[in-house]
Design an enzyme around this catalytic site. Sequence first.
Site, short mmCIF file in Angstrom:
data_model
loop_
_atom_site.label_atom_id
_atom_site.label_comp_id
_atom_site.label_asym_id
_atom_site.label_seq_id
_atom_site.Cartn_x
_atom_site.Cartn_y
_atom_site.Cartn_z
N GLN A 199 9.76 -59.41 -37.60
CA GLN A 199 10.61 -58.33 -38.10
C GLN A 199 11.42 -58.81 -39.29
O GLN A 199 11.91 -59.94 -39.30
CB GLN A 199 11.54 -57.83 -37.00
CG GLN A 199 12.50 -56.74 -37.45
CD GLN A 199 13.86 -57.28 -37.86
OE1 GLN A 199 14.14 -58.46 -37.75
NE2 GLN A 199 14.71 -56.39 -38.36
N TYR A 205 14.58 -57.30 -42.01
CA TYR A 205 15.43 -56.28 -42.60
C TYR A 205 15.15 -56.24 -44.10
O TYR A 205 14.65 -57.21 -44.67
CB TYR A 205 16.90 -56.60 -42.36
CG TYR A 205 17.37 -56.34 -40.96
CD1 TYR A 205 17.59 -55.04 -40.52
CD2 TYR A 205 17.58 -57.39 -40.08
CE1 TYR A 205 18.02 -54.79 -39.22
CE2 TYR A 205 18.01 -57.15 -38.78
CZ TYR A 205 18.22 -55.85 -38.36
OH TYR A 205 18.63 -55.61 -37.07
N THR A 222 12.53 -52.97 -40.64
CA THR A 222 13.53 -52.08 -40.06
C THR A 222 14.25 -51.31 -41.16
O THR A 222 14.87 -51.91 -42.03
CB THR A 222 14.55 -52.88 -39.24
OG1 THR A 222 13.88 -53.55 -38.16
CG2 THR A 222 15.61 -51.97 -38.65
N ARG A 227 30.76 -50.57 -35.25
CA ARG A 227 30.95 -51.00 -33.87
C ARG A 227 32.39 -51.49 -33.71
O ARG A 227 32.70 -52.67 -33.84
CB ARG A 227 29.95 -52.11 -33.52
CG ARG A 227 28.51 -51.67 -33.77
CD ARG A 227 27.52 -52.82 -33.70
NE ARG A 227 26.28 -52.46 -34.37
CZ ARG A 227 25.34 -53.33 -34.70
NH1 ARG A 227 25.48 -54.61 -34.42
NH2 ARG A 227 24.23 -52.92 -35.31
N LYS A 240 10.03 -49.63 -38.55
CA LYS A 240 10.90 -49.39 -37.39
C LYS A 240 12.11 -48.59 -37.82
O LYS A 240 12.69 -48.84 -38.88
CB LYS A 240 11.34 -50.73 -36.81
CG LYS A 240 12.26 -50.64 -35.60
CD LYS A 240 12.55 -52.04 -35.06
CE LYS A 240 13.47 -52.01 -33.85
NZ LYS A 240 14.86 -51.67 -34.22
N HIS A 280 17.94 -47.93 -33.49
CA HIS A 280 18.64 -49.22 -33.38
C HIS A 280 19.43 -49.30 -32.08
O HIS A 280 20.50 -49.91 -32.02
CB HIS A 280 19.58 -49.42 -34.58
CG HIS A 280 19.53 -50.80 -35.15
ND1 HIS A 280 18.61 -51.18 -36.09
CD2 HIS A 280 20.29 -51.90 -34.91
CE1 HIS A 280 18.80 -52.45 -36.41
NE2 HIS A 280 19.82 -52.92 -35.69
N ARG A 329 23.05 -48.29 -32.13
CA ARG A 329 24.00 -49.25 -32.70
C ARG A 329 24.25 -49.01 -34.19
O ARG A 329 25.04 -49.74 -34.79
CB ARG A 329 23.48 -50.67 -32.49
CG ARG A 329 23.42 -51.07 -31.03
CD ARG A 329 22.47 -52.23 -30.80
NE ARG A 329 22.86 -53.45 -31.49
CZ ARG A 329 23.79 -54.31 -31.04
NH1 ARG A 329 24.41 -54.06 -29.90
NH2 ARG A 329 24.07 -55.40 -31.71
#
Length: 383
Positions: free
Chosen positions: A131, A133, A159, A168, A257, A281, A284
């Site tokens: 994966q 980013y 992603t 958060r 993703k 996600h 999140r």
Amino acid sequence: MAAIDRAYNVADIAAIARRRLPPGLYDFIDRGAEDEVTRRENSESIKRILIRQRVGIDTSMRDITTQIGSVVQSMPIGLAVTGMVGLLHYKGEQAMASAAASAGVPYTLGSGNFAGMAECKEICGDLLWRQLYPCRTEALLQHHLGIARDAGVNNLVITLDSPQTGNREYMLRNGFMPGMLNRNAIREMLSRPGWLMRAIVPYYLHEGGLPEMVDLPDDIRGRFGDRKVPPNPPADDYSWDTIRRIRRDWKGRLVIKGISVPEDAITAADIGCDGVIVSNHGGRSLDGCIPSMSALPGVVDAAGSRLDVMVDGGFTRGSDVLKAIALGAKCVWLGRATTFGLVAAGQAGVERVLEIFRSEISRAMAMMGATSVAELNRDFLQL
């Protein structure tokens, strides 16, 4: 009998993990963004879908295997990318990879990794996925693509659902933010000496400090927390044009993703991607967006036969997995569940999670009146 042997479901394993981790780190794994609406809806939307149970069918011989690309996996689940697992348990990524390989399911290695891709490829073989980013520079992107090619990884996951870091707020309060540990976080860490001995002290004993952020260019490679290792800020200028360039450069399978609407699935298919993962996600990033299970049917219908559609977010039972497969998913990716397993008992904990899912999937499929994953469809569901 070890505590993990008395864990009979994911909730039991999460309870063990909660006792072992500093509260702020547990929150990092478990919680979502802002009001956590999407975090809750991911789970609750799955439970609202009911199964139409067929009876009087011989289900004594059941096949729960599935195939993505040319690789057959033992059941329709995989280990999703999860952040910083190497700080939750010593050599956490290697433990995750070994558990996945033992179970015959794929493992996705994230881009902030402490274990090298080549090492994980040796463990997982063709079951290893990579994966990334969006990268801030083309040079860094090409570096990562080159490392993946050299390791022989075939499945690349990009992603796209986090052009900004999710809000958060609990992390700001509890102090478990990279580069800004506060007194509360330090107090919490000292209150969990068992976690310190399992997760942190071994690095100092065997490696002389916190683990190294590997697979980075030499000029920025270093230990976690080093000033020379730059943060990985979101690349909010990333677009489908970048995906088109990656598609031209990357000869393996390309998966996007973070898809939640049919229009984006169609774009991914038009570009020539091989698959998409319906995901938000884990709740999140953008709070209030469509839960994964609600988004899944529309994405499946838009993708048709052009894409392998997969999903993550809120799956805690084998029957949850079968609902997603009946809606058209090829694979369900587990994030929180397997991370809890790692915290609870290392590789053995992850293996226990996968064993629970395997048992629940096989049992539920028998009671649904199905003999193979391939025959599941929406007729098995009350939507």
